[in-house]
Structure formats: structure tokens, C-alpha cells
Design a protein around this motif. Structure first.
Motif, PDB file in Angstrom:
ATOM      1  N   VAL A 628      10.088  -4.562  -2.324  1.00 53.10           N
ATOM      2  CA  VAL A 628      10.453  -3.218  -1.865  1.00 53.10           C
ATOM      3  C   VAL A 628       9.162  -2.408  -1.759  1.00 53.10           C
ATOM      4  O   VAL A 628       8.450  -2.234  -2.746  1.00 53.10           O
ATOM      5  N   SER A 629       8.890  -1.917  -0.539  1.00 53.99           N
ATOM      6  CA  SER A 629       7.677  -1.126  -0.312  1.00 53.99           C
ATOM      7  C   SER A 629       8.076   0.312   0.010  1.00 53.99           C
ATOM      8  O   SER A 629       8.915   0.558   0.871  1.00 53.99           O
ATOM      9  N   VAL A 630       7.462   1.280  -0.727  1.00 51.12           N
ATOM     10  CA  VAL A 630       7.664   2.708  -0.457  1.00 51.12           C
ATOM     11  C   VAL A 630       6.314   3.265  -0.011  1.00 51.12           C
ATOM     12  O   VAL A 630       5.385   3.370  -0.820  1.00 51.12           O
ATOM     13  N   ARG A 631       6.220   3.620   1.267  1.00 45.46           N
ATOM     14  CA  ARG A 631       4.929   4.014   1.868  1.00 45.46           C
ATOM     15  C   ARG A 631       5.005   5.450   2.359  1.00 45.46           C
ATOM     16  O   ARG A 631       5.973   5.844   3.014  1.00 45.46           O
ATOM     17  N   ASP A 632       4.010   6.287   1.949  1.00 46.94           N
ATOM     18  CA  ASP A 632       3.941   7.644   2.475  1.00 46.94           C
ATOM     19  C   ASP A 632       2.558   7.868   3.087  1.00 46.94           C
ATOM     20  O   ASP A 632       1.644   7.052   2.924  1.00 46.94           O
ATOM     21  N   TYR A 633       2.423   8.998   3.785  1.00 46.36           N
ATOM     22  CA  TYR A 633       1.162   9.343   4.461  1.00 46.36           C
ATOM     23  C   TYR A 633       0.701  10.724   3.969  1.00 46.36           C
ATOM     24  O   TYR A 633       0.317  11.578   4.734  1.00 46.36           O
ATOM     25  N   GLY A 634       0.802  10.870   2.662  1.00 46.25           N
ATOM     26  CA  GLY A 634       0.500  12.167   2.049  1.00 46.25           C
ATOM     27  C   GLY A 634      -0.936  12.285   1.576  1.00 46.25           C
ATOM     28  O   GLY A 634      -1.871  11.752   2.172  1.00 46.25           O
ATOM     29  N   GLU A 692       1.067   3.589  -1.162  1.00 46.61           N
ATOM     30  CA  GLU A 692       2.122   2.590  -1.040  1.00 46.61           C
ATOM     31  C   GLU A 692       2.397   1.973  -2.409  1.00 46.61           C
ATOM     32  O   GLU A 692       1.490   1.447  -3.059  1.00 46.61           O
ATOM     33  N   PHE A 693       3.687   2.079  -2.860  1.00 48.46           N
ATOM     34  CA  PHE A 693       4.144   1.415  -4.071  1.00 48.46           C
ATOM     35  C   PHE A 693       4.924   0.170  -3.669  1.00 48.46           C
ATOM     36  O   PHE A 693       5.802   0.226  -2.786  1.00 48.46           O
ATOM     37  N   VAL A 694       4.609  -0.979  -4.303  1.00 45.69           N
ATOM     38  CA  VAL A 694       5.266  -2.244  -3.967  1.00 45.69           C
ATOM     39  C   VAL A 694       5.961  -2.766  -5.221  1.00 45.69           C
ATOM     40  O   VAL A 694       5.316  -3.026  -6.237  1.00 45.69           O
ATOM     41  N   ILE A 695       7.312  -2.899  -5.128  1.00 45.12           N
ATOM     42  CA  ILE A 695       8.132  -3.425  -6.222  1.00 45.12           C
ATOM     43  C   ILE A 695       8.533  -4.849  -5.872  1.00 45.12           C
ATOM     44  O   ILE A 695       8.992  -5.116  -4.760  1.00 45.12           O
ATOM     45  N   LYS A 696       8.368  -5.762  -6.849  1.00 42.74           N
ATOM     46  CA  LYS A 696       8.795  -7.152  -6.666  1.00 42.74           C
ATOM     47  C   LYS A 696       9.812  -7.485  -7.736  1.00 42.74           C
ATOM     48  O   LYS A 696       9.513  -7.419  -8.928  1.00 42.74           O
ATOM     49  N   LEU A 697      11.063  -7.838  -7.268  1.00 43.43           N
ATOM     50  CA  LEU A 697      12.174  -8.118  -8.174  1.00 43.43           C
ATOM     51  C   LEU A 697      12.595  -9.576  -8.057  1.00 43.43           C
ATOM     52  O   LEU A 697      12.682 -10.106  -6.935  1.00 43.43           O
ATOM     53  N   PRO A 698      12.854 -10.275  -9.185  1.00 44.13           N
ATOM     54  CA  PRO A 698      13.301 -11.675  -9.108  1.00 44.13           C
ATOM     55  C   PRO A 698      14.731 -11.748  -8.553  1.00 44.13           C
ATOM     56  O   PRO A 698      15.581 -10.919  -8.875  1.00 44.13           O
ATOM     57  N   ILE A 699      14.995 -12.750  -7.703  1.00 40.25           N
ATOM     58  CA  ILE A 699      16.330 -12.898  -7.113  1.00 40.25           C
ATOM     59  C   ILE A 699      17.223 -13.680  -8.066  1.00 40.25           C
ATOM     60  O   ILE A 699      16.755 -14.361  -8.985  1.00 40.25           O
ATOM     61  N   TYR A 700      18.524 -13.575  -7.831  1.00 38.87           N
ATOM     62  CA  TYR A 700      19.515 -14.285  -8.645  1.00 38.87           C
ATOM     63  C   TYR A 700      20.178 -15.331  -7.754  1.00 38.87           C
ATOM     64  O   TYR A 700      20.745 -15.007  -6.708  1.00 38.87           O
ATOM     65  N   ASP A 701      20.075 -16.617  -8.188  1.00 35.32           N
ATOM     66  CA  ASP A 701      20.600 -17.675  -7.326  1.00 35.32           C
ATOM     67  C   ASP A 701      21.084 -18.833  -8.189  1.00 35.32           C
ATOM     68  O   ASP A 701      20.317 -19.406  -8.963  1.00 35.32           O
TER      69      ASP A 701
END
Length: 708
Positions: A628-634, A692-701
Motif C-alpha cells: 500500500v503506497s500513500v503518495r503526496d506532493y506536499g 511516500e509511505f509504503v506499507i507491506k502486509l503479509p497475505i493470508y492463504d
């Protein structure tokens, strides 16, 4: 008598026998080395204990001096803080006095009620917890003096406040340019005159507290004695100027030494005869001392005090026929000196006594053990000698009997070859004894090697345990520093809004705000209280998350549904753009907290970006995780601040100086939420280009959670 003679004969005969000589030889050869070892051990022990005692004395002396210097520094800091506090309060009164004499305002509902006594002095006899005024007899009561005494009534509130706040203040007063004054608490001048404490002709403007303050620069304070007739008191005074140039008198505060130095005078040393004294500046006189110092004060001559005043290092001096350790520390606010005087013999006497007792106990114990050992050895030697004589003399007796039979011409007697057989037995016995000794030595060496291995193994384990304890201690120290920093930040962030709210409320209560503006100020109070509430909620929530309390309720969700839900929450803002990859795998998450984390990042981007700046949220996946990437131009974040933005209460300088509300907890909560989900969060930023904040979450499978 016959029985005694019989025993005496047996003893003489015993000495001239083989067994007697053997017993005497064994005793002599055994006892002499033991006696030598005994005296050598006593001598070595005394010497070792003496050397150890001297070393311990020196170490203890250095350690005690260090502890006393630390305590002396703390005492000095306490006195400095108290003096600084009084100085600040007097500065406030001085500033208020200059404002009073620079403005034409007069007090309401107050009139001077001066009465003139027969000696020619004036004073105000007034009731209540108030200040009063007076004037020395050489003066004439002019309109100008009345005017200034009347205006000085405006200082009464500040006088009362300072007097009540600082218990060591004896009185506070304003002294005019012609020996007229206002004082609090009020002074019964007539009663003081009758008791001899006040004389009508006193010209206070000639006293040191006034003359030195009058010649001092504006906003500079002067420390003096209030008069030559007052003991256990010192004065802090400051000049007053009208419009910063026209001298109008002095503000003075008399401070009681016993009250001001209460903790200093009542401090108890571990050493019975140790004491503390306080030396003033610049006259270098002892102005305060503990009771135990009285017998030594006459030995503190001018030269001795000057030597103490010029030194900051420990001194060893002979005072009153006793060697003393002198520790000195400077009171920076007044340049005075606090001196600790500690008898050296009282520090080391306990160690000497302990060593002497230990040595005496050791000698007594060793003597008793040696005597017991000697008696035991003598008993064993006597028993062994008799056994040896009885056992080993038998073959010789048989040989002698055989030889004697032959000498008696009894040829029928056959002498067996006793000598050869006995020598063989001797040889066999010796060999057996040697073999046993060898076996014992071999077993001893093996046992010694085994014990050395055990000791080495235990030493290694103790070293590992010690290192573990050090690491644990370092962690505890780090946690304590973090805790202190957190409380300091909380106090800092709470101080400003609480102060503002209290100010507004006091202003409303004092009716300093018009009724038309009350709603506006209530709105401001509400805003600041809302800020405090957010801070407390943030700290509470962050604490729950970090303490791993059961606040998370995980459930398996479809990632697309979750992020579409997030997109619905943000669709009201046209500047936010959400892009979600199709057919994302499932996640095991707490919906509320993960949604909180993403919204915190979006809120952070909006807060630190200019209006109408786009914000882009991009959601994608790879084999084991969702990104999940949250990108701003502030505004962007400076490179040197990036390692700390996830710390509690941390805000970059531009954010702190902006009007944007915030307490520095948002990103800390985001980080703890992501870590609780087994994920990671990274940040990249460039000033004026965005973040830019980048979140990496483990998937469930298939009942498995892939974690990086």
C-alpha cells in the motif's frame, strides 16, 4: 609413691628403647616444621591484612570524598535554585514598581493615614494583613513624598504574593529616595522604637543595601546585610527607575538565613563530628554554620578562609589539633562558598577497627586450630610408633631368639631364614605402599583436572550471565530514558493549551472579556481542550498497542473489499485518488486499526500539503504481501528527520512552527499497528516534492500467513 616410681622407671626405660627413640624422632621432625609454619602464617597474615587495610583505607577515603562532593554539589544546586527563584520574584516586583511609578494611576479606596510621633518620625498604624508606610524624623512630609507613598500601595499585592510563596523572606519593602518606605508585613514602628529595634533618626539611604543598589545598573541585583545590627539575615535589593532613567528608590527583600538554609543547617553527616559552614562574598565571613562547627570556628582565621575560598579541590588541613578533609563548592548566584569539614580519622577508624578485629579473630582461630592439630599429630605419632615397634620388631626378636638358642648350644633349634623372608615382606610392603601412593596421586590429578574443567565451565556461564545482565540493564536504562522523554513531551504538549485555557477562564472570571466575545473565547477553550483530549487518547491508544494488550480483533477479509471501503471513506475529497489492483489475495487484519493507520497517513499528507494538492493511494500485491503506497506532493520531510518521524511526539521543525495542530503520535500509532499485523512501513521524501509511505502486509492463504 611406689606407683609413681614405677611409672618413672618405665618412662626412663622407654627413652632408651627403640620405640622411644622412634617416637621422639617423629615428634621432633613433625612439630618443628609446624611451629615454623604457624609463626610464618601469623606474620604473613598480619602483613597481608595491613597492606589490604591501607589500600581499603585509601579506596574508602576517595569514595567517601566522592560521595560528599556529590552531596555538596546537590546542596549548592538547591541553594542556587532557591536564590534564583527569589531573584526572579524580586525582578517581577521591580518591573511592577517601575511600571507603577511610570504611570499616573493611583490606588482606589486608599488614603494615607500617617501619624507623627513626638520624636518626629511618621508611620501608618493600619489594621489587617496589609503593608504600611513610614518616614524617618529628619524628613519633612512633602506632597511629593505623600504621592510616592500613595502610589507604592499598588505594589502591595506583589509584596504579599512573594512573601507567601517564599517562607524564608522575612520582609519585603520599597525604600524611597529620602528614607521613606512601604513594608510588608506591616511594621509597628512605635513598638519597634520602644524595644530599640528602630531609631527615629535612621537614614536608610546611607545603609549598604540602599547605596549599593542605587549605584547598580538597572535590572541588576545587590546582595548585602540589611544593617550592622541584624544577624542571621541578608538582603537582596534592586534599583527602581521611572521611564528607565529617573531613579525612584529601591526594592528590598530581607531573607532569614535559618529559614533559607533550613535543609543545609539540618543536614546530618554519617561522620559524628562532620559539619558544614557557609562563607559569604565578598567579605569572606562565615554567615551560617551547623551546631557541631562551634568548637572549630575560632580556628577559621582570615588566612584559612581565604585559602578555602580560593580552592575548589579537596583540602587536607589540621584544624583544632585534628586532621580534617575540606570540601568546597561555589554558590554561583552569590559567589559564596559552602564548605564541608569531615574528620579524616572518623572515615578510616571503622576500617581499622574492622581489620584489627579480623586479625585478632584470625590469630585466635588459627592458634586454636594449630594446637588441636598438634595434639592430634602427637597422639597419632605415639600410636603409630607403638604399632611400628610392635609389628616390625617381631622378626628381629625371632632372629635374636634363634641366635640366642644357638649361643646356648641348643643345636636342636633350627633358625629359619627369617631375614630373607622379612626383607621380602618389607620390599613387598614398600612396593604396595608406593603403588597406592601412585594411584592416589593419579586419581588426585584426574580429579584436579575435572575440577578445573568444571570451574572453567562455570566461569564461562557466569560471564555469559553477566553479559546478559549488562544487556538487560542497558535495556532498562534505555526504557527509563524513553519513559522520561515521553513524560517530558507530554508535559510540554499539555502545558501550552492548559495555560491558555486557564488564562481565558481567569479572564472571563475577572470580567476582562466583553460578553460579546465570550462565545469566541469559549470556542477557543473548546479547541484547546479538544487538542488535549486528542493527545491523551493518542497516548492511551499508543500505550495499549505497544503493551500488546488485547486490542486487536483479527479477521480474514477480502483485500479488494477492504480497500474499496477505504476508498468510499475518502471519496468526499476530490484531491485523493485511490488505485486498487484487481483480485487481491485475502488478509488477516483488524479492520478498524488498519483503516485507522491508512487514514492517519492520508490525514498527515493533507495536513502537510498545500491546498488542492493531489494525494495518490496505490494498492498492489506480489507473491507473499500486499503493498500500500500513500503518495503526496506536499512540503516533504528533511532527510535528517526521516529516521525519527516514527518516534513519539516527534515533529519536524516546519511542522512545529506551522499552525497545523498535531502532537507527534500519529505516525507512532501507524507504525505499531503495522508491526502488530506482521508488516513493515517505509518512507521516502524530498523537500518541496512530497512524501511516500509504503506499507507491506503479509497475505493470508490456505491457513498460512506469509511474513517477510
Amino acid at each position: 609413691m611406689k606407683k609413681f616410681n614405677r611409672y618413672k622407671f618405665r618412662l626412663k626405660r622407654l627413652f632408651f628403647t627403640f620405640r622411644g627413640r622412634m617416637l621422639g624422632t617423629f615428634l621432633l621432625l613433625s612439630i618443628c616444621p609446624l611451629i615454623f609454619i604457624f609463626f610464618f602464617a601469623i606474620y604473613s597474615s598480619e602483613k597481608a591484612l595491613s597492606i589490604s587495610g591501607n589500600r581499603i583505607n585509601n579506596i574508602l577515603l576517595d569514595y567517601v570524598i566522592f560521595l560528599h562532593r556529590e552531596n555538596l554539589t546537590k546542596q549548592t544546586e538547591i541553594i542556587n535554585e532557591k536564590i534564583s527563584s527569589i531573584k526572579k520574584q524580586v525582578h517581577v516586583v521591580q518591573a511592577e514598581a517601575e511600571d507603577v511609578f511610570s504611570n499616573p494611576l493611583l490606588p482606589k479606596d486608599y488614603h494615607l493615614s500617617l501619624q507623627k510621633e513626638k520624636e518626629g518620625y511618621y508611620w501608618e498604624d493600619i489594621k489587617g494583613d496589609v503593608s504600611n508606610v513610614g518616614m524617618s524624623s529628619p524628613l519633612e512630609l512633602t506632597k511629593d513624598i505623600k504621592y510616592k507613598l500613595l502610589k507604592s500601595k499598588l505594589l502591595e499585592k506583589e509584596f504579599i504574593q512573594i512573601y507567601n510563596q517564599e517562607k524564608s523572606i522575612s520582609r519585603i519593602y520599597y525604600m524611597g529616595t529620602q528614607s521613606y518606605w512601604r513594608i510588608y508585613p506591616k511594621e509597628n514602628v512605635k513598638e519597634s522604637r520602644e524595644k530599640g529595634r528602630y531609631k527615629p533618626y535612621y537614614d536608610f539611604t546611607t545603609w549598604p543595601f540602599y547605596t549599593l543598589a542605587a549605584s547598580a545598573k538597572r535590572n541588576h541585583e545587590v546582595w548585602t546585610k540589611p544593617s550592622n545590627e541584624v544577624d542571621n539575615m541578608f538582603t537582596l535589593s534592586m534599583p527602581i527607575f521611572e521611564n528607565k532613567s529617573d531613579f525612584k528608590g529601591v526594592i528590598g527583600v530581607d531573607i532569614s538565613v535559618p529559614k533559607f538554609l533550613d535543609k543545609f543547617l539540618n543536614f546530618r553527616f554519617k561522620e559524628p563530628s562532620a559539619y558544614a559552614i557557609l562563607i559569604s562574598s565578598p567579605d569572606h565571613k562565615i554567615i551560617a554554620s551547623q551546631q557541631k562547627a562551634q568548637k572549630d570556628l575560632r580556628y577559621f582565621t582570615t588566612n584559612v578562609i581565604q585559602k578555602l575560598y580560593d580552592s575548589e579541590q579537596p583540602l587536607f588541613m589540621k584544624i583544632n589539633h585534628s586532621e580534617k578533609i575540606i570540601l568546597v563548592s561555589t554558590v554561583k548566584e552569590t559567589n559564596g562558598k559552602i564548605v564541608y569539614v569531615i574528620p579524616k580519622k572518623e572515615i578510616i577508624s571503622s576500617v581499622k577497627s574492622s581489620i584489627e578485629n579480623q586479625l585478632g579473630t584470625y590469630i585466635r582461630t588459627f592458634t586454636i586450630q594449630f594446637i588441636c592439630l598438634l595434639i592430634t599429630i602427637i597422639c597419632i605419632l605415639v600410636a603409630v610408633t607403638f604399632m611400628i615397634w610392635k609389628h616390625y620388631s617381631k622378626p628381629f626378636n625371632e632372629v635374636l631368639q634363634g641366635i640366642s638358642s644357638i649361643s646356648s648350644e641348643k643345636f636342636q633349634v633350627r633358625i629359619k631364614d627369617q631375614r630373607l623372608e622379612e626383607f621380602q615382606l618389607f620390599t613387598q610392603s614398600f612396593n604396595m605402599m608406593a603403588k597406592k601412593i601412585d594411584d592416589l596421586i593419579t586419581n588426585y590429578k584426574l580429579l584436579n583436572l575435572y575440577l578445573e574443567e568444571k570451574v572453567s565451565d562455570r566461569t564461562t556461564k557466569l560471564y555469559i550471565a553477566n553479559e546478559t545482565l549488562k544487556q538487560t540493564n542497558d535495556k532498562l536504562i534505555t526504557m527509563e530514558k524513553t519513559r522520561r522523554a515521553m513524560f517530558a513531551n507530554i508535559a510540554h504538549d499539555l502545558k501550552t493549551p492548559i495555560t491558555v485555557v486557564l488564562g481565558y477562564i481567569e479572564a472571563i472570571n475577572d470580567k476582562m472579556i466583553n460578553s460579546e466575545q465570550i462565545d469566541e473565547y469559549l470556542h477557543r477553550i473548546h479547541k484547546h481542550l479538544y487538542s488535549i483530549n486528542n493527545l491523551v487518547k493518542g497516548v492511551y491508544e499508543l500505550n495499549h498497542v505497544e503493551m500488546s494488550e488485547q486490542v486487536f480483533h483479527y479477521q480474514i477479509v477480502q483485500a479488494n473489499e477492504f480497500f474499496m471501503h477505504v476508498e468510499d471513506l475518502l471519496k468526499h475529497d476530490s484531491n485523493i485518488h485511490v488505485y486498487v489492483e484487481e483480485k487481491l489475495p485475502s488478509l488477516k487484519i483488524d479492520i478498524k486499526y488498519l483503516e485507522r493507520a491508512i487514514l492517519n497517513l492520508v490525514e498527515n499528507s493533507i495536513k502537510y500539503s498545500n491546498s488542492n494538492t493531489p494525494i495518490v493511494i496505490n494498492v498492489s500485491s506480489d507473491r507473499t504481501q500486499i503493498v500500500v503506497s500513500v503518495r503526496d506532493y506536499g512540503w516533504g520531510i528533511p532527510h535528517e528527520d526521516l529516521p525519527y518521524i516514527f518516534d513519539r511526539f516527534y515533529r519536524v521543525d516546519r511542522a512545529r512552527n506551522s499552525s497545523k495542530a498535531g502532537n507527534g503520535l500519529g505516525l507512532s500509532i501507524v507504525k505499531e499497528i503495522i508491526y502488530a499485523h506482521g508488516g513493515t512501513i517505509e518512507v521516502q521524501s524530498e523537500l518541496e516534492k512530497g512524501t511516500e509511505f509504503v506499507i507491506k502486509l503479509p497475505i493470508y492463504d490456505n491457513e498460512r500467513v506469509y511474513v517477510r
